[in-house]
Scaffold this active site. Structure first.
Site, PDB file in Angstrom:
ATOM      1  N   ARG A 191       7.860   3.546 -16.030  1.00 11.06           N
ATOM      2  CA  ARG A 191       8.080   3.320 -17.568  1.00 11.06           C
ATOM      3  C   ARG A 191       7.226   1.753 -18.158  1.00 11.06           C
ATOM      4  NH1 ARG A 191      13.214   5.161 -21.493  1.00 11.06           N
ATOM      5  NH2 ARG A 191      13.141   2.342 -20.820  1.00 11.06           N
ATOM      6  N   TYR A 239      16.029  -1.607 -28.307  1.00  5.49           N
ATOM      7  CA  TYR A 239      16.379  -0.769 -27.038  1.00  5.49           C
ATOM      8  C   TYR A 239      15.446  -0.364 -26.020  1.00  5.49           C
ATOM      9  CZ  TYR A 239      16.709   3.967 -23.980  1.00  5.49           C
ATOM     10  OH  TYR A 239      16.828   4.618 -23.577  1.00  5.49           O
ATOM     11  N   ASP A 268       8.306   5.216 -23.191  1.00 10.72           N
ATOM     12  CA  ASP A 268       9.018   6.183 -24.556  1.00 10.72           C
ATOM     13  C   ASP A 268       9.192   5.022 -25.814  1.00 10.72           C
ATOM     14  OD1 ASP A 268      11.387   7.338 -25.890  1.00 10.72           O
ATOM     15  OD2 ASP A 268      12.451   6.913 -24.352  1.00 10.72           O
ATOM     16  N   HIS A 284      11.011   6.482 -28.745  1.00 11.98           N
ATOM     17  CA  HIS A 284      12.050   6.320 -29.075  1.00 11.98           C
ATOM     18  C   HIS A 284      12.278   7.151 -30.475  1.00 11.98           C
ATOM     19  CE1 HIS A 284      15.843   5.906 -27.951  1.00 11.98           C
ATOM     20  NE2 HIS A 284      16.000   6.218 -26.974  1.00 11.98           N
ATOM     21  N   GLU A 335       6.937   9.957 -24.591  1.00 12.18           N
ATOM     22  CA  GLU A 335       8.175  10.302 -24.139  1.00 12.18           C
ATOM     23  C   GLU A 335       8.569   9.688 -26.092  1.00 12.18           C
ATOM     24  OE1 GLU A 335      12.347   9.724 -22.785  1.00 12.18           O
ATOM     25  OE2 GLU A 335      11.159   9.484 -22.030  1.00 12.18           O
ATOM     26  N   GLU A 392      14.485  14.747 -24.962  1.00 15.14           N
ATOM     27  CA  GLU A 392      16.136  14.298 -24.733  1.00 15.14           C
ATOM     28  C   GLU A 392      16.719  15.009 -25.353  1.00 15.14           C
ATOM     29  OE1 GLU A 392      16.537   9.949 -24.451  1.00 15.14           O
ATOM     30  OE2 GLU A 392      14.787  10.188 -23.365  1.00 15.14           O
ATOM     31  N   ARG A 435      12.141  17.318 -21.572  1.00 18.26           N
ATOM     32  CA  ARG A 435      12.765  16.043 -20.856  1.00 18.26           C
ATOM     33  C   ARG A 435      14.391  15.780 -20.896  1.00 18.26           C
ATOM     34  NH1 ARG A 435      13.547  11.834 -19.122  1.00 18.26           N
ATOM     35  NH2 ARG A 435      13.713  10.440 -20.923  1.00 18.26           N
ATOM     36  N   GLU A 465      12.927  11.451 -13.541  1.00 20.65           N
ATOM     37  CA  GLU A 465      13.298   9.507 -14.998  1.00 20.65           C
ATOM     38  C   GLU A 465      14.785   9.350 -12.881  1.00 20.65           C
ATOM     39  OE1 GLU A 465      15.188   7.509 -18.430  1.00 20.65           O
ATOM     40  OE2 GLU A 465      15.152   9.343 -18.628  1.00 20.65           O
ATOM     41  N   TRP A 468      16.657   5.466 -34.138  1.00 21.92           N
ATOM     42  CA  TRP A 468      16.739   5.129 -32.859  1.00 21.92           C
ATOM     43  C   TRP A 468      16.651   5.870 -31.127  1.00 21.92           C
ATOM     44  CZ3 TRP A 468      20.709   5.444 -29.137  1.00 21.92           C
ATOM     45  CH2 TRP A 468      19.972   4.522 -27.460  1.00 21.92           C
TER      46      TRP A 468
END
Length: 412
Positions: free
Chosen positions: A147, A159, A220, A222, A246, A272, A293, A349, A412
Site C-alpha cells: 500500500r 494520516y 487508501d 480514506h 480503497e 472498513e 474491507r 492487510e 478523516w
C-alpha cells in the site's frame, strides 16, 4: 460446556486493546478482540455492563444461537460498539470450539482453500525518496504487495505517513503502531483535495518506474473525496494498474459508488467502517465494489463476516480484510483463519505489531515469504499473558481529524 466466567481485559502495550476472555466450566478458554480505536471504553462498558451477565451459564457450543440472541434480543441493532462486542463473543466461542475439537478454527470452517494468505504492508513517505526507501524496506521484509501512501506538498501532516508516527524500539524503523495520539484531545491535521488529486498520479508513475509493473500496489483515499473527485482519481490512476483503490468516498451513501464505477475501471475496496451485511447489501448486489474491507473485530465476528463474504462470492467480489495495528493479534488470527478457509479470498492487510504487543499476545500464526498462515494449534492459536497485559494500563487516545484551509472539519 457452559460459560462459567467472562472477563473484559484492557491493556495498552503499543496501543489500547480490548479483549474478552471466556472460560467454560470444564476449563477451556477463548479470546475475542473488541478493540474499537478511539472508542475502546464504550465497548468495554457494553460488554461488562450488558453482555457478560447474559453469557454466564450459556452453552459455549451454541455459537450461531448466541450470535442471534445478542443481535436480536437487544432491540438496538448494528453500529460499531454493538458489533464489536458481538464479534468478541463470537470469536471467543470459535476459539473454545476449536480447542474442544482439538483443531484450528480454519478446519472447523471447512479446511484450507489455499496454502497461505497474500498480505500487503504499508509503505509511506513525506517525500518520494522516503517513500521509495519505505517500499524497499517492506520488500526486504518479504511483502509481495504494497500500500502506497504519500505526503502532499503544502500539507503538514497526513494520516498513513509513518514519519508522523513512532519509532520501533531498537530497530530505528518508523511504523504507525498507534495512529491514535495519546492525550485528552485529538490531533488536528490539514487537508486540500485539489493538491492531493494533482500529486498522487505523479507519485504512482514514479513508483511504477522504480519498481516495475508486476508489484501489486494499493492506495487508501480514506473517505476524503466526493463521488466525482473519487471518479477522477480512479481514472487518473488507471495507467498504473492498482490492485485496488480503497475508501474513495464516504460509503454511507452507497449510490455514490455508481458514479465512480461509471468513470473508472480501477478496482474498488470498501467497507472498513461497515458493521453488518446490511451495510453491504446494495454495493454487493449492484457490484459496485471489488473487495470487502471489513474486519472480523468490527463486523460481528467470524460468523457474520463469513456470511457477508459468502454473499459477496456470488458476485465475484473478494475479501480484503482490515488488518492494521488497531486490530489485536486475536482479531488478526481470526481474520487469517477465515481467509484461509473461504474460497473468495483476495488479500489480507497486515501491519506487524510492536514488541510489547507480541509479548502480551502470544501468537501461532506465521509470516513467511509474503504469506500468512494461522498455524495448527487448536482454536485461534493466540494466548493472552495476563501478567504482561497488567503492565500496560489504558491510556486515553484519539484518532486525528482534518480541517480545510478555511477551518471546515473534513472527513478523516
Amino acid at each position: 460446556m457452559n460459560i462459567d466466567k467472562a472477563e473484559v481485559i484492557v491493556t495498552s502495550p503499543d496501543r489500547n486493546f480490548v479483549t474478552l476472555k471466556l472460560t467454560t466450566d470444564d476449563g477451556l478458554t477463548g479470546l475475542g478482540d473488541a478493540t474499537l480505536n478511539g472508542r475502546e471504553l464504550a465497548v468495554v462498558s457494553y460488554l461488562r455492563d450488558h453482555v457478560v451477565p447474559l453469557l454466564l451459564g450459556r452453552d459455549a457450543a451454541r455459537i450461531e444461537d448466541t450470535w442471534q440472541f445478542l443481535y436480536r434480543s437487544a432491540y438496538w441493532r448494528r453500529g460499531p460498539v454493538t458489533m464489536a462486542a458481538i464479534a468478541a463473543v463470537d470469536t471467543a466461542l470459535w476459539d473454545i470450539k476449536g480447542k474442544a475439537a482439538g483443531m484450528p478454527v480454519y478446519q472447523l470452517l471447512g479446511g484450507a482453500s489455499r496454502n497461505g494468505l497474500l498480505a500487503y504492508g504499508h509503505a509511506s513517505g513525506t517525500t518520494l525518496d522516503e517513500l521509495v526507501d519505505s517500499i524497499q524496506h517492506h520488500l526486504a521484509q518479504g511483502y509481495r504487495a504494497i500500500r502506497v501512501q504519500t505526503g502532499v506538498p503544502g500539507l503538514k501532516s497526513i494520516y498513513g505517513i509513518s514519519s508522523n508516527a513512532t519509532f520501533e524500539a531498537n530497530s530505528g524503523v518508523r511504523y504507525d503502531y498507534e495512529p491514535a495520539q495519546r492525550g485528552v484531545r485529538p490531533k488536528e491535521e490539514d487537508w486540500d483535495t485539489r493538491s492531493y488529486l494533482r500529486h498522487v498520479p505523479a507519485v504512482f508513475e514514479a513508483v511504477r518506474n522504480e519498481f516495475g509493473p508486476e508489484l501489486p500496489l494499493l492506495h487508501d483515499a480514506h473517505h476524503r473525496l466526493t463521488p466525482i473527485q473519487a471518479a477522477r482519481l480512479g481514472k487518473s490512476l488507471e495507467p498504473y494498474d492498482l490492485f485496488w483503490l480503497e475508501d474513495v468516498t464516504p460509503a454511507e451513501n452507497q449510490e455514490a459508488l455508481r458514479l465512480v464505477r461509471q468513470h473508472t475501471t480501477t478496482p474498488l475496496a470498501i467497507g472498513e467502517i461497515f458493521n453488518t451485511v446490511w451495510d453491504y447489501q446494495q454495493v454487493i448486489r449492484e457490484q459496485l465494489i471489488d473487495y470487502v474491507r471489513s474486519a472480523v473485530t468490527h463486523t460481528g465476528g467470524i460468523t457474520h463476516l463469513k456470511k457477508i463474504l459468502d454473499y459477496a462470492s456470488q458476485y465475484q467480489i473478494k475479501s480484503g480484510m482490515h488488518g492494521p495495528t488497531d486490530i489485536s493479534p486475536v482479531g488478526m488470527a481470526a481474520a487469517v483463519h477465515l481467509g484461509l478457509a473461504i474460497h473468495n479470498f483476495g488479500i489480507q492487510e497486515y501491519m506487524q505489531h510492536g514488541t510489547k504487543t507480541d509479548q502480551v499476545f502470544q501468537q501461532s500464526f506465521t509470516w513467511k515469504d509474503g504469506f500468512l498462515h494461522p498455524g495448527d494449534q487448536p482454536g485461534l492459536g493466540v494466548e493472552l499473558d495476563l501478567d504482561e497485559a497488567g503492565k500496560y494500563p489504558y491510556t486515553q487516545a484519539y484518532l486525528p481529524y482534518n480541517r480545510l484551509a478555511d477551518g471546515t472539519v473534513h472527513d478523516w
